[in-house]
Design an enzyme around this catalytic site. Structure first.
Site: not given
Length: 732
Positions: A423, A534
C-alpha cells in the site's frame, strides 16, 4: 607636450632609490654601507653629532670601527635602529700548575654615555661557558648587576644546544645599559675538569649568532676560533621623545617628506621612519620615495596581485583585465567572464525569442503545477483541515507542503526508505525543527478522502497513548495525502520475530500486553472509538527500550455513531484478516481482536501469518495451523523452541488459550480488546513459583502478582505435554 608629461611622470614615480648619504659624502667603508646620520671623514656635515665612525685601513682593506681601531662595525640598519659591532671575548684559562699566564682576561666593550648608543636588551644575552665558571656583569651608573654560574663535574652532563647552567649559562640584561664591567672567575681553577674544560669564557653576545655546541665549546680551541663575538647596539637620534623633537623644529631629524618619528623602547630617545608605501632614508631631504609595488623586483608577499598591478603614490591598485573577474584579485586568479553583450548582439532576436519562450514555458509549467497542488489540496479536504486547526489552536498537528517533505527526505531518496509494502512506502526524514520523523507515502487511492479525511486527521492527532505512534501532520497537496508520524528507531515486531529474534518470552509478553492496551484504548477510550483495521506485527513498532507502539492508521475507521451502522471500508493484510469480515464486508472491533490473535500466534511460534509447517498440516494460514494444533494437543510442534526452553509452561499455555479465543470464527465468541488487555496484563505480572499446574484455583489466585518470566523451571512436576493435556481436559 608628450615629453613634458613623461618627465613629470618620472619625477612623480622615481625609478631608483635615492642615495642614503648626503651629496659629496662617502656611502661605504669597505663593503659596509654607511647611511646618514652615520658618517666619517673631515666633513662634519656628512654625519650627525655623535654618529661619527672611523674608516680604518687594515690588511683586509678598509673597515668601519665605532671608535678609532676599536669595535669593528658589521652592519647598520636605519629600519630597525640597530647596528652590530664585534668585541673581544673574556677568557680565564688554567693548567695543572694554576692559571695559564698566556690567557688573561679580556675587557668587555663599554659604550660612552655621551654617544646615543645602548646595548640591545632584546637581541643580546650575557653568556658564560665552562664547568667551573662564574661571571658578573655590572653597570654601576645604571645601578644594576647580573650574573651567571655554570658548574658540572662530568662532560656527559653537557647537552648540545642547552644553555641552562650545565656547561653553559645565559641571562638577559635590562633596558638602558651603556657602561658595563665584567668579573670572570672559577671556583677550583678548573682542576677537576681540565681534561675537557680548561677555560672559563664570558661574553655579551647577539643571541641570533650564538649557538652552544656542547663539550667542543668548552676547550681552549673555542677562544682561539672566536676571539671576537658580535653584540647588537640600539641607537636613537637624541634623548628627546618624539613629541619633544617635533616641538623643537630646528633640530627635528625626520626631515624627509612622507616620514614620521617614533619613540624608542630601549631607553629614552626617538628615531625616524618612512611612511607606509615609501622607502629610503627619512633623515635626508627627499630621502623617502614611493615604493614601486608593481616593479620587476616587487615583493609578492607584501604586495600580492594576480591581476593587473598599477603603482600609485604611496600605494598600488590591483584589478582584473577587461573581460575577466575575481572576487579579490590580490588573492584569487582572474577568470574569464561570459561575454553577455557580444553574445547577445551576435545572436540577436532569435536568442532573445528563445529566452522569452523558455520563460513563458517555465511560467506556464509552474502555474500548472500550482493549479494541480490546489486541486489536490481542495480534493483532500485541505481547506476544511485548515479551518479545524485554526479553530483548535491547541492541537499539535502541522500541515506540511510537498516541498517540506521532499527536503526532509532528500526527495524521497532510496537511502531513506524505512519500509515498503503493497500500500505504500515509509521514509525517514528530518523536518525544519531537526525532528526525525517517519513519512508514509501511500500508493492506494482512497476515493472517500475529503472532509471526512480532515476530520479523521484531527481525531487521530489527538490520540494520546504511550503505546500508539503519534500522528504529527500530513501533506494534502498531492494526489494521495502523505502522513507524518513520530519516528520509532528500533524496527518492527515482525523484524524482531522473524529476523533478529527476541531475547526471551518475557519481552514478547510485555510487547503484546502493551499492544493490546493500545488497541483497547482505541476501541474504548478514544472519542469517537477507532477501529484500526490492519493489526499485524509489521505495524507494531519498538523503540530503543522495546516499548511497543501501534502504527499505521491507513486502514483505520471511526466507529459510526449510529450503532445500526457498520464500517464497511476494509483493506487489511492477508493472513490477519477476520474471516467473518471477509464474508460480510463489515469491519468491527472484533476484527481487530482476530488480527491481534494472529499476532499472538506469531510471537508464540515465530512463524509468519501465511506459511506452512511441513509434515504437520497442509494449511498455509498460521491461524488455522495454530487453532488446529491446540485442538489436537499438538501445540508443542509449532511453538518456538526458545520459549519452551525457558520453562514458563503454564504461562505459555494461558497465552495459547487466549490466542485461540481471539481466533474463533464467530466474532461474538471472541473477547473484547479490553478483556484481552486485562488478561494479558494479569499474565504479564504473574510471578511463577513451583506450583501444581493442574490446580486452576491456584492459578487464578496468583494472577496479578509480579515475576521475572524470563527465568523458569525447565522440569517442573509434570512434563509440558502433560500440562497441556490437563489444561485442555479442565476446559481452561
Amino acid at each position: 607636450m608628450m615629453i613634458l608629461a613623461v618627465l613629470l611622470l618620472q619625477l612623480l614615480h622615481p625609478t631608483s632609490v635615492a642615495s642614503q648619504t648626503k651629496p659629496g659624502c662617502p656611502n661605504k667603508c669597505g663593503n659596509i654601507s654607511i647611511p646618514y646620520p652615520f658618517g666619517y671623514g673631515e666633513n662634519k656635515n656628512c654625519f650627525r653629532e655623535g654618529f661619527n665612525i672611523s674608516c680604518t685601513h687594515t690588511d683586509e682593506g678598509p673597515a668601519p670601527y665605532l671608535s678609532r681601531n676599536v669595535f669593528p662595525i658589521k652592519d647598520i640598519s636605519l629600519l630597525t635602529g640597530e647596528f652590530t659591532i664585534t668585541q673581544f671575548i673574556a677568557v680565564d684559562c688554567y693548567n695543572k700548575s694554576g692559571r695559564d699566564s698566556d690567557r688573561s682576561k679580556s675587557p668587555l666593550a663599554n659604550i660612552s654615555r655621551r654617544r646615543p648608543f645602548t646595548f640591545s636588551d632584546s637581541r643580546n644575552k650575557f653568556t658564560v661557558l665552562g664547568c667551573d665558571s662564574s661571571a658578573f656583569l655590572t653597570d654601576s651608573r645604571l645601578g644594576f648587576s647580573t650574573g651567571c654560574i655554570s658548574v658540572c663535574n662530568s662532560s656527559t652532563l653537557v647537552t648540545n644546544g642547552s644553555c641552562s647552567g650545565i656547561g653553559c649559562c645565559q641571562t638577559s640584561i635590562p633596558k638602558g645599559v651603556k657602561h658595563i664591567t665584567l668579573e670572570l672567575k672559577s671556583y677550583n681553577n678548573h682542576q677537576a675538569v681540565l681534561d675537557f674544560n680548561p677555560c672559563s669564557t664570558a661574553l655579551l653576545v647577539d643571541q641570533e649568532w650564538f649557538k652552544f655546541n656542547g663539550v667542543s665549546d668548552l676547550s681552549q680551541d673555542y677562544y682561539n676560533r672566536n676571539k671576537l663575538a658580535p653584540v647588537v647596539l640600539d641607537w636613537v637620534i637624541s634623548n628627546q621623545t618624539c613629541q619633544e623633537a617635533k616641538n623643537n623644529a630646528s633640530d627635528y631629524a625626520c626631515v624627509s617628506q612622507n616620514s614620521s618619528c617614533y619613540d624608542a623602547t630601549n631607553g629614552v630617545g626617538y628615531r625616524c621612519n618612512c611612511s607606509k608605501g615609501y622607502q629610503g632614508n627619512p633623515y635626508l631631504h627627499g630621502g623617502c620615495q614611493d615604493i614601486d609595488e608593481c616593479g620587476k623586483d616587487k615583493n609578492e608577499t607584501l604586495y600580492p596581485c594576480k591581476g593587473i598591478c598599477r603603482n600609485t603614490i604611496g600605494n598600488y591598485s590591483c584589478k582584473c583585465p577587461k573581460g575577466k573577474h575575481s572576487d579579490d584579485p590580490t588573492k584569487y586568479d582572474c577568470r574569464s567572464s561570459f561575454p553577455v553583450v557580444p553574445v547577445a548582439l551576435g545572436t540577436g532576436i532569435p536568442f532573445i525569442a528563445i529566452l522569452i519562450g523558455s520563460w513563458i514555458f517555465l511560467g506556464l509549467q509552474t502555474r500548472k503545477l500550482n493549479n494541480l497542488k490546489d486541486k489536490f489540496f481542495e480534493q483532500n479536504g485541505g481547506f476544511h483541515l485548515q479551518q479545524l486547526l485554526s479553530s483548535n489552536p491547541n492541537i499539535a498537528f502541522k500541515m506540511f507542503s510537498k516541498e517540506d517533505l521532499e527536503r526532509a527526505t532528500d526527495k524521497f531518496s532510496q537511502n531513506n526508505i524505512l519500509g515498503q509494502g503493497g500500500q505504500g512506502m515509509v521514509f525517514k526524514g528530518v523536518v525544519s525543527n531537526n525532528k526525525v520523523v517517519a513519512i508514509k507515502k501511500s500508493m492506494v487511492v482512497n476515493e472517500m478522502q475529503n472532509m471526512q479525511f480532515a476530520n479523521e486527521m484531527i481525531i487521530l492527532s489527538q490520540i494520546n497513548h504511550r503505546n500508539v505512534v503519534k500522528l504529527l501532520g500530513c501533506c494534502v497537496e498531492v494526489e494521495i495525502p502523505m502522513l507524518v508520524y513520530e519516528f520509532v528507531a528500533n524496527g518492527t515486531l515482525f523484524h524482531h520475530i522473524h529476523g533478529r529474534g527476541l531475547i526471551c518470552f518475557k519481552d514478547r509478553l510485555k510487547i503484546v500486553t502493551e499492544t493490546a492496551s493500545a488497541i483497547a484504548y482505541l476501541h474504548s477510550a478514544a472519542s469517537p472509538p477507532i477501529l484500526h483495521g490492519d493489526i499485524k506485527s509489521s505495524n507494531i513498532l519498538l523503540d530503543a527500550n522495546h516499548v511497543a507502539k501501534v502504527s499505521d492508521f491507513g486502514a483505520s475507521k471511526l466507529t459510526p455513531l449510529d450503532k445500526d451502522q457498520f464500517a464497511t471500508f476494509m483493506q487489511g493484510t492477508w493472513g490477519y484478516l477476520d474471516p467473518e469480515c471477509l464474508q460480510t464486508g463489515q469491519l468491527t472491533d472484533k476484527s481487530d481482536v482476530y488480527s491481534f490473535g494472529v499476532v499472538l500466534a506469531e510471537i508464540l511460534t515465530r512463524k509468519k501469518a501465511v506459511s506452512s509447517v511441513e509434515g504437520i498440516v497442509k494449511e498455509k494460514s498460521l491461524a488455522n495451523i495454530f487453532v488446529t494444533s491446540m485442538k489436537e494437543s499438538r501445540i508443542l510442534e509449532v511453538l518456538d523452541p526458545q520459549i519452551l526452553k525457558e520453562g514458563n509452561t503454564d504461562l505459555i499455555i494461558e497465552v495459547c488459550k487466549l490466542a485461540t479465543r481471539c481466533l474463533r470464527m464467530a466474532g461474538e465468541e471472541r473477547p473484547t480488546m479490553k478483556e484481552v488487555a486485562m488478561e494479558l496484563d494479569g499474565l504479564a505480572t504473574l510471578e511463577i513459583h513451583q506450583w501444581v499446574p493442574n490446580n486452576p484455583e491456584e492459578m487464578e489466585s496468583l494472577l496479578g502478582q509480579s515475576s521475572d518470566i524470563c527465568v523458569g523451571d525447565s522440569t517442573g512436576i509434570y512434563s509440558l505435554e502433560k500440562r497441556v493435556a490437563l489444561s485442555i481436559e479442565a476446559g481452561r
